[in-house]
Motif scaffolding. Sequence first.
Motif, PDB file in Angstrom:
ATOM      1  N   UNK A   1     -10.673 -14.631  25.062  1.00  0.00           N
ATOM      2  CA  UNK A   1      -9.405 -13.940  25.280  1.00  0.00           C
ATOM      3  C   UNK A   1      -9.507 -12.484  24.835  1.00  0.00           C
ATOM      4  N   UNK A   2     -10.197 -12.267  23.742  1.00  0.00           N
ATOM      5  CA  UNK A   2     -10.405 -10.896  23.253  1.00  0.00           C
ATOM      6  C   UNK A   2     -11.198 -10.074  24.271  1.00  0.00           C
ATOM      7  N   UNK A   3     -12.239 -10.664  24.816  1.00  0.00           N
ATOM      8  CA  UNK A   3     -13.032  -9.955  25.813  1.00  0.00           C
ATOM      9  C   UNK A   3     -12.203  -9.637  27.053  1.00  0.00           C
ATOM     10  N   UNK A   4     -11.333 -10.549  27.446  1.00  0.00           N
ATOM     11  CA  UNK A   4     -10.472 -10.313  28.604  1.00  0.00           C
ATOM     12  C   UNK A   4      -9.570  -9.107  28.357  1.00  0.00           C
ATOM     13  N   UNK A   5      -8.970  -9.046  27.170  1.00  0.00           N
ATOM     14  CA  UNK A   5      -8.057  -7.945  26.863  1.00  0.00           C
ATOM     15  C   UNK A   5      -8.785  -6.611  26.767  1.00  0.00           C
ATOM     16  N   UNK A   6      -9.935  -6.599  26.103  1.00  0.00           N
ATOM     17  CA  UNK A   6     -10.651  -5.327  25.946  1.00  0.00           C
ATOM     18  C   UNK A   6     -11.147  -4.799  27.290  1.00  0.00           C
ATOM     19  N   UNK A   7     -11.652  -5.669  28.133  1.00  0.00           N
ATOM     20  CA  UNK A   7     -12.138  -5.227  29.439  1.00  0.00           C
ATOM     21  C   UNK A   7     -10.998  -4.759  30.337  1.00  0.00           C
ATOM     22  N   UNK A   8      -9.879  -5.465  30.302  1.00  0.00           N
ATOM     23  CA  UNK A   8      -8.725  -5.039  31.094  1.00  0.00           C
ATOM     24  C   UNK A   8      -8.214  -3.685  30.622  1.00  0.00           C
ATOM     25  N   UNK A   9      -8.208  -3.494  29.313  1.00  0.00           N
ATOM     26  CA  UNK A   9      -7.744  -2.218  28.768  1.00  0.00           C
ATOM     27  C   UNK A   9      -8.691  -1.086  29.145  1.00  0.00           C
ATOM     28  N   UNK A  10      -9.983  -1.356  29.168  1.00  0.00           N
ATOM     29  CA  UNK A  10     -10.932  -0.345  29.611  1.00  0.00           C
ATOM     30  C   UNK A  10     -10.632   0.125  31.025  1.00  0.00           C
ATOM     31  N   UNK A  11     -10.224  -0.794  31.876  1.00  0.00           N
ATOM     32  CA  UNK A  11      -9.899  -0.436  33.258  1.00  0.00           C
ATOM     33  C   UNK A  11      -8.620   0.394  33.347  1.00  0.00           C
ATOM     34  N   UNK A  12      -7.751   0.276  32.340  1.00  0.00           N
ATOM     35  CA  UNK A  12      -6.463   0.987  32.343  1.00  0.00           C
ATOM     36  C   UNK A  12      -6.551   2.400  31.770  1.00  0.00           C
ATOM     37  N   UNK A  13      -7.678   2.760  31.172  1.00  0.00           N
ATOM     38  CA  UNK A  13      -7.777   4.037  30.457  1.00  0.00           C
ATOM     39  C   UNK A  13      -7.359   5.260  31.281  1.00  0.00           C
ATOM     40  N   UNK A  14      -7.681   5.353  32.565  1.00  0.00           N
ATOM     41  CA  UNK A  14      -7.283   6.553  33.321  1.00  0.00           C
ATOM     42  C   UNK A  14      -5.769   6.767  33.389  1.00  0.00           C
ATOM     43  N   UNK A  15      -4.993   5.723  33.114  1.00  0.00           N
ATOM     44  CA  UNK A  15      -3.537   5.848  33.161  1.00  0.00           C
ATOM     45  C   UNK A  15      -2.964   6.491  31.899  1.00  0.00           C
ATOM     46  N   UNK A  16      -3.775   6.649  30.880  1.00  0.00           N
ATOM     47  CA  UNK A  16      -3.293   7.240  29.625  1.00  0.00           C
ATOM     48  C   UNK A  16      -3.276   8.757  29.770  1.00  0.00           C
ATOM     49  N   UNK A  17      -2.080   9.325  29.749  1.00  0.00           N
ATOM     50  CA  UNK A  17      -1.925  10.774  29.896  1.00  0.00           C
ATOM     51  C   UNK A  17      -1.296  11.421  28.665  1.00  0.00           C
ATOM     52  N   UNK A  18      -0.917  10.595  27.695  1.00  0.00           N
ATOM     53  CA  UNK A  18      -0.367  11.136  26.467  1.00  0.00           C
ATOM     54  C   UNK A  18      -1.473  11.746  25.606  1.00  0.00           C
ATOM     55  N   UNK A  19      -1.117  12.626  24.662  1.00  0.00           N
ATOM     56  CA  UNK A  19      -2.113  13.089  23.684  1.00  0.00           C
ATOM     57  C   UNK A  19      -2.750  11.887  22.986  1.00  0.00           C
ATOM     58  N   UNK A  20      -4.045  11.976  22.747  1.00  0.00           N
ATOM     59  CA  UNK A  20      -4.748  10.844  22.144  1.00  0.00           C
ATOM     60  C   UNK A  20      -5.687  11.323  21.048  1.00  0.00           C
ATOM     61  N   UNK A  21      -5.670  10.600  19.951  1.00  0.00           N
ATOM     62  CA  UNK A  21      -6.595  10.848  18.848  1.00  0.00           C
ATOM     63  C   UNK A  21      -7.525   9.647  18.731  1.00  0.00           C
ATOM     64  N   UNK A  22      -8.836   9.907  18.791  1.00  0.00           N
ATOM     65  CA  UNK A  22      -9.844   8.861  18.731  1.00  0.00           C
ATOM     66  C   UNK A  22     -10.663   9.059  17.467  1.00  0.00           C
ATOM     67  N   UNK A  23     -10.759   8.027  16.647  1.00  0.00           N
ATOM     68  CA  UNK A  23     -11.616   8.063  15.463  1.00  0.00           C
ATOM     69  C   UNK A  23     -12.581   6.888  15.536  1.00  0.00           C
ATOM     70  N   UNK A  24     -13.855   7.168  15.304  1.00  0.00           N
ATOM     71  CA  UNK A  24     -14.875   6.140  15.459  1.00  0.00           C
ATOM     72  C   UNK A  24     -15.932   6.260  14.370  1.00  0.00           C
ATOM     73  N   UNK A  25     -16.252   5.154  13.738  1.00  0.00           N
ATOM     74  CA  UNK A  25     -17.314   5.123  12.738  1.00  0.00           C
ATOM     75  C   UNK A  25     -18.670   5.267  13.419  1.00  0.00           C
ATOM     76  N   UNK A  26     -19.510   6.126  12.872  1.00  0.00           N
ATOM     77  CA  UNK A  26     -20.868   6.281  13.412  1.00  0.00           C
ATOM     78  C   UNK A  26     -21.638   4.963  13.304  1.00  0.00           C
TER      79      UNK A  26
END
Length: 264
Positions: free
Chosen positions: A187-212
């Motif tokens: 179920x987690x994989x389903x949600x993450x993959x679906x969300x990846x496909x939705x990324x182009x729809x995000x037009x709001x300001x976004x802050x991304x933080x990622x651990x090296x």
Amino acid sequence: MRNAALARFYAPMKQIPIAPFDLPEAQPFLLEGSDTGYLFFHGFTSTPQSVREVAEKVHEISGATVYCPRLAGHGETPAALKKTGQADWVASAETALVTLSTRCSRVIVGGLSLGATLSLNLAARMPDKIQGVVSINGSTGLYRPEVVAPLYEADGPAFIDGIGSDIAEPGMTEICYDRIPRDTLKERFLLTNATGALLPLIRQPIQIMQSRCDNVVDPQNALRIATSVGSSEIQLNWLERSYHVATLDYDRGEIAERIAGFLA
């Protein structure tokens, strides 16, 4: 054997027993503040404890209203998590958004890990209700095939070892499940993959933080988010000292300050 590969990938770093979910810090919380609201989601198998310190600091610095719900199936038992799926976690997030929107006219969503995935998902689908999004070690569907394949083996185990407490700082521990239902990972994989496909729809300001160095989520997810969203305002910051649960790690102060600045 592929089940062994899966177990190694999800081997717990510094697990604690399934027990302290009734502690106050593991409960949902609301910090009343200004008309700007920050909706903060915890990660998969975890509780609000994993983001509480950062949330309190964000509230202190910015004066914003901060709300952290607890996702369906979390903060109980692995068996309770097994009864839920991605639709339930999304429903938890949407309900929390409604709750905060009744208090605040401006809402920013953010989260850690699965909480970041949910934030991205909501921002993509509900642009009129969300004015910004924060992703901390968020997953958008980048997984190694040797990790995913064992989940579909007919003779696979019902539960696998937990993934919590991937923290560099000694003495810091995440309240989380020490085992995960194998079907729930699908179920987690389903949600993450679906969300990846939705990324182009995000037009709001976004802050991304990622651990090296992230032993749970591939750091390349951060670059995928930054290059796939439709936003013209993108901040990408690398966390140099923390592992996956960065909100309980060395960089937690920096994370709080960056979120507070983003809210402003």
